[in-house]
Every structure is written in C-alpha cells, then in structure tokens.
Design a protein around this motif. Structure first.
Motif, PDB file in Angstrom:
ATOM      1  N   GLY A  78      93.498  70.926  11.016  1.00 13.28           N
ATOM      2  CA  GLY A  78      92.876  69.623  10.869  1.00 13.28           C
ATOM      3  C   GLY A  78      91.393  69.720  11.157  1.00 13.28           C
ATOM      4  N   THR A  79      90.597  68.826  10.558  1.00 17.43           N
ATOM      5  CA  THR A  79      89.146  68.889  10.705  1.00 17.43           C
ATOM      6  C   THR A  79      88.599  67.630  11.392  1.00 17.43           C
ATOM      7  OG1 THR A  79      88.903  68.113   8.412  1.00 17.43           O
ATOM      8  CG2 THR A  79      88.906  70.496   8.778  1.00 17.43           C
ATOM      9  N   GLN A  80      87.418  67.155  10.987  1.00 15.99           N
ATOM     10  CA  GLN A  80      86.671  66.178  11.770  1.00 15.99           C
ATOM     11  C   GLN A  80      87.435  64.896  12.099  1.00 15.99           C
ATOM     12  OE1 GLN A  80      83.975  66.291  13.508  1.00 15.99           O
ATOM     13  NE2 GLN A  80      84.058  64.126  14.042  1.00 15.99           N
ATOM     14  N   THR A  81      88.097  64.281  11.132  1.00 18.13           N
ATOM     15  CA  THR A  81      88.782  63.018  11.428  1.00 18.13           C
ATOM     16  C   THR A  81      89.868  63.221  12.474  1.00 18.13           C
ATOM     17  OG1 THR A  81      88.312  62.126   9.229  1.00 18.13           O
ATOM     18  CG2 THR A  81      90.117  61.119  10.441  1.00 18.13           C
ATOM     19  N   LEU A  82      90.594  64.326  12.375  1.00 18.69           N
ATOM     20  CA  LEU A  82      91.632  64.598  13.365  1.00 18.69           C
ATOM     21  C   LEU A  82      91.036  65.103  14.682  1.00 18.69           C
ATOM     22  CD1 LEU A  82      94.471  66.121  11.159  1.00 18.69           C
ATOM     23  CD2 LEU A  82      94.237  63.800  12.046  1.00 18.69           C
ATOM     24  N   ARG A  83      89.799  65.582  14.640  1.00 13.62           N
ATOM     25  CA  ARG A  83      89.113  65.929  15.889  1.00 13.62           C
ATOM     26  C   ARG A  83      88.740  64.671  16.662  1.00 13.62           C
ATOM     27  NH1 ARG A  83      86.472  70.344  12.983  1.00 13.62           N
ATOM     28  NH2 ARG A  83      84.707  69.064  12.344  1.00 13.62           N
TER      29      ARG A  83
END
Length: 487
Positions: A78-83
């Motif tokens: 997962g990337t930015q939104t899930l970060r």
C-alpha cells in the motif's frame, strides 16, 4: 518461478504477474482497477465506507487472478493513502481477508526506491545520473539514481487525485484555480529541492499513470514525439482551460478513467518542471509494481536488498560485528529448537534483529535497547516495509528488560518465539567471548516455553544461572510460562 506484485495505489490498484527465468523477469500479464482511493477520504481523515467497498470489490477480482499462487511468491503493498488514512489498519485487515495475503505499507522513501528499481531495469543502460519522477494518486516520488544505485530519494504528499479533489472537485477549471494548484504543489517540494540539486542529474524520466497519459496525449495531439516538454505542457494546460470542465475533456489518446484526474496531474507536472528547472522529460516503463517484482525476485534468489541495508546501518552505528554474529548464531540455534521447520524468511528476521540489537549503544549505554528500537523504527532502511520495520524494532526492544512494553506483539506466537531466542542468546553471550555452550533443549507449549540445560554447566556459570532465573520471572509478568529444567 512465478511471482505476483500488487500495488494498492491511491488512484488505481495494479497486479503484475511475471516469471523468473535465470534471474530474468518476464511479464506474463497485468490487471488494473481504477479505485480512486485518495478521493475517498472524509473530513476526519478516514476512508469512507463507499471507498472501502469499491476497493474490496476490486481486490476480490484481483484475488481470482492470483488463486493458487504460493503466498511467499506474492507481495502486496500500500502507498500514500494507506499510509495516512486514520482507519487504514481496519481497512487492511478486511483487504487481507479478501486478497488472501499480507499487505505491507511502504514508507515514502522505500516506495521511491522501488520505483527507481522498476524503472532502472526497464530503461536502456546508461552511465548518466537519472531523475525519476512518479506522480501517483496521493504522492509523488522523486529519486535520483546512477545505474542500479539510488543516490537521493523523497516522497511528497501531492498527487493527481488529491490535487484534483482539492482544486477541481466539481470539475470546473479556471486559470486562477490551476495557478493555485500548481503553487500548492510547488510548495511541497520547497523543503527538499536543494538536496536534489546538490546531487545533480543529467536526464529526467516520468513513470506511471500521469506521465504515461500526458506523454500519449502530447504524441497523439502532434505536439511532441511523446517527450514531455514545458512548451507542450503549457499547450495542454491552455487546451484544458478552453474546455472549462474536466468532464468535457476530449483529447486524442486520453483514456476515460484519466479525465477526472488529468488537471491535477498536469498541475503537479508543471510544478515539477518549474521547481526542478526541467526542459524535458521522457517516459520510463517500469514503475512501482516492477520494482516490487525485482525486489521479490531478489529475496527469493538470495539477493535480498534488506541484508545490505542492515549491514550498512551496522557500519554507520559502529556495531560490534563479532558480538552481533555471535548472538545471531546462538539465537538461530535456539529458534530452530523451538521451530525445527522454520522458514528462511523467519530466520532472516531473527538474524537482522540480532545484528541490530546493539545499534543504540552509539547513542547511549543507558537504556540502549530503547535507542536501538527508535533508530530501527524511524530510519529509512531500504528494502523494508513499514510493518517489517515495526516488527523488527519490537523484537530488538524486547531483547532486554521487561516485556510489558511489547505485550501486543507477544500475541503473535512466532514473534514471541523470536524474542525468547534472542533474549536467551544475549544472556548466553553476555561475556562477549566465544564460549562452548552446553547441549540445550527448548520447547514451545500451549501456555509457554520450557528449557532444559545441564546443571553442572550452570554451576560453573553462576551469572548465567542468575540471569536465566530472572528471565523466568520476566515472562511470568506477561502471563507466559518459562520453565527451566536442569539435568
């Protein structure tokens, strides 16, 4: 060997399936689901139920594509939104059940490293330093590399989806709003731009969705050969303004799923051209999912980038490598007593914890295990996902002192076993000299652990006997039995 890489991006979810033949990765197929996850964040910073439902349905379709794959040959990230989503953990638990495999959250710089790795294998070989820019749905990764090495990297919290939502939510575009969107994006780069200029680069490339879409439009409009230039970007900007609304965009070469986020993506691109003083940018194949594949292949082919990162951190923190190796060997032997069929991945995790358990000594001897934990948790360690670093940090924190501080991790039996193996190894190697250890038996039971050790050896090593006695009391305080039997 077949591998699957799943990129849970802020704009789209992507699956790439490939096979490895003699260390060469050959793509077998890909799948894309436009999800717009970054557009599904509510005013409190949570993923909305609607966005989650949309994402879970997409993952259910992806799950069919990877049915039958060994879980060890799949990597989902997962990337930015899930970060950043406050309820990210809650969503990930649902997503893992649907997908049938673990989902790792990448740190921004690790995402940038993987983007570069994916692009570096796809681009022609060159001795030039390259700037790679990847504009995603909610973040933009910028990385400078030379051949296969990353020289500078950072992740910025702007992308085509969150910029479009913030400035063109109703689809209306005006010169003033485009200017505001561009300036907002430029402001994101201000804090880090100088380090990129100090590093320097000779050529620039754009990867992933926005760069690909813009390149195709510029080519099909006849404005360039596909190269992104400032002049052509400005032509595209003025053409978009003439339409007045994103829903009216009609560009040759533009796919329908790009219409809603094109304006935001172009504003971010213009900001990059302005702040990085670019004249042109070529398109790079590769992107994050290919970096995931190469990274996963390296892990399976014993060329794991995490091993090099751990050793680099040891060197920077002046770790006593002899002691780290001594503890690692004993911990591995003990862990194999508990889990005879332990996987290579689990052994790597324990070995890295042993390698890094004393890095905090570079800051202070007092409570050094806490400093070690802090350094591991907060450093950018290439190759590790955020969850991998957190687990590694917890194991290191738990190698001495009480266990209440890691109580939440002890519910995972494999972590508890690694912690016990590391704690016992540290006790048995406390003198920091090579010692012939006695035959030790170690067992894992339903309510705890049992250790068997020769009585005469303990008599000859009273300090070790005392420390093992304390260990029994420490485990008891977190409700786990640790019984020691002598023979």
């Amino acid at each position: 060997m077949r591998l699957a890489a799943i990129d849970l991006g802020s704009n789209s979810f992507r699956l790439e399936i490939a096979r490895v033949e003699k260390e060469v990765i050959i793509s077998e197929g890909s799948w894309k689901e436009t999800v717009r996850l970054a557009g599904g964040i509510d005013s409190e910073g949570n993923l909305t139920e609607e966005a989650q439902e949309r994402a879970l349905k997409a993952l259910a379709r992806i799950a069919e594509k990877i049915e039958g794959f060994p879980r060890s040959q799949i990597r989902a990230v997962g990337t930015q939104t899930l970060r950043s989503a406050k309820n990210s953990r809650e969503f990930i638990e649902k997503a893992e059940r649907v997908l049938g495999c673990k989902i790792e959250i990448l740190r921004g710089k690790e995402e940038a490293r993987l983007v570069y790795e994916g692009c570096s294998f796809a681009l022609p070989q060159s001795d030039k330093k390259r700037l790679i820019v990847d504009i995603g749905g909610a973040s933009t990764e910028c990385v400078i590399g030379h051949v296969k090495d990353v020289l500078e990297a950072d992740s910025f919290h702007i992308g085509c989806v969150n910029t479009s939502v913030a400035f063109f939510k109703n689809g209306i575009i005006t010169p003033a709003m485009m200017q505001k969107a561009q300036l907002s994006a430029e402001a994101e780069f201000d804090s880090s731009i100088e380090k990129f200029f100090r590093c320097g680069w000779q050529e620039a490339f754009g990867s992933s969705g926005t760069a690909s879409a813009v390149s195709l439009i510029l080519h099909d409009q006849g404005w360039t050969d596909g190269t992104i230039t400032l002049e052509a970007l400005l032509k595209l900007k003025y053409a978009m303004l003439e339409f007045g609304n994103t829903s009216s965009f009609k560009f040759v070469g533009m796919k329908d799923d790009r219409r809603e986020v094109l304006a935001g993506g172009v504003c971010v691109l213009l900001a990059i051209f302005n702040k990085f003083k670019l004249k042109s940018m070529k398109l790079a194949d590769g992107a994050l999912r290919y970096g995931i594949l190469y990274d996963l292949a390296g892990r399976k082919l014993d060329k794991d980038p995490r091993a090099a990162s751990v050793h680099s951190l040891m060197l920077r923190m002046h770790v006593d490598e002899e002691q780290a190796s001594r503890v690692a060997k004993v911990a591995e032997k003990l862990y194999k007593k508990i889990e005879p069929s332990v996987s290579p991945e689990e052994l790597k995790e324990l070995a890295w914890a042993a390698d890094l358990h004393e890095i905090g000594l570079s800051l202070s001897r007092s409570d050094y295990h806490k400093h070690s934990e802090y350094l591991i948790r907060n450093s950018d360690i290439p190759g590790f996902s955020r969850s991998e670093q957190e687990k590694l940090a917890a194991i290191v924190l738990a190698h001495r002192g009480n266990l209440k501080k890691v109580a939440s991790f002890l519910a995972d039996r494999s972590i508890a076993e690694k912690i016990l193996a590391l704690r016992l190894a540290v006790i048995l190697c406390h003198a920091k000299i090579d010692t012939d250890l006695p035959p030790i038996q170690l067992f894992s039971g339903a309510d705890g652990f049992m250790m068997s050790i020769p009585k005469n050896w303990l008599t000859e090593h009273p300090l070790t006997e005392y420390l093992l006695g304390q260990e029994k009391e420490i485990w008891a305080k977190v409700g786990i039995k640790f019984e020691i039997y002598t023979r």
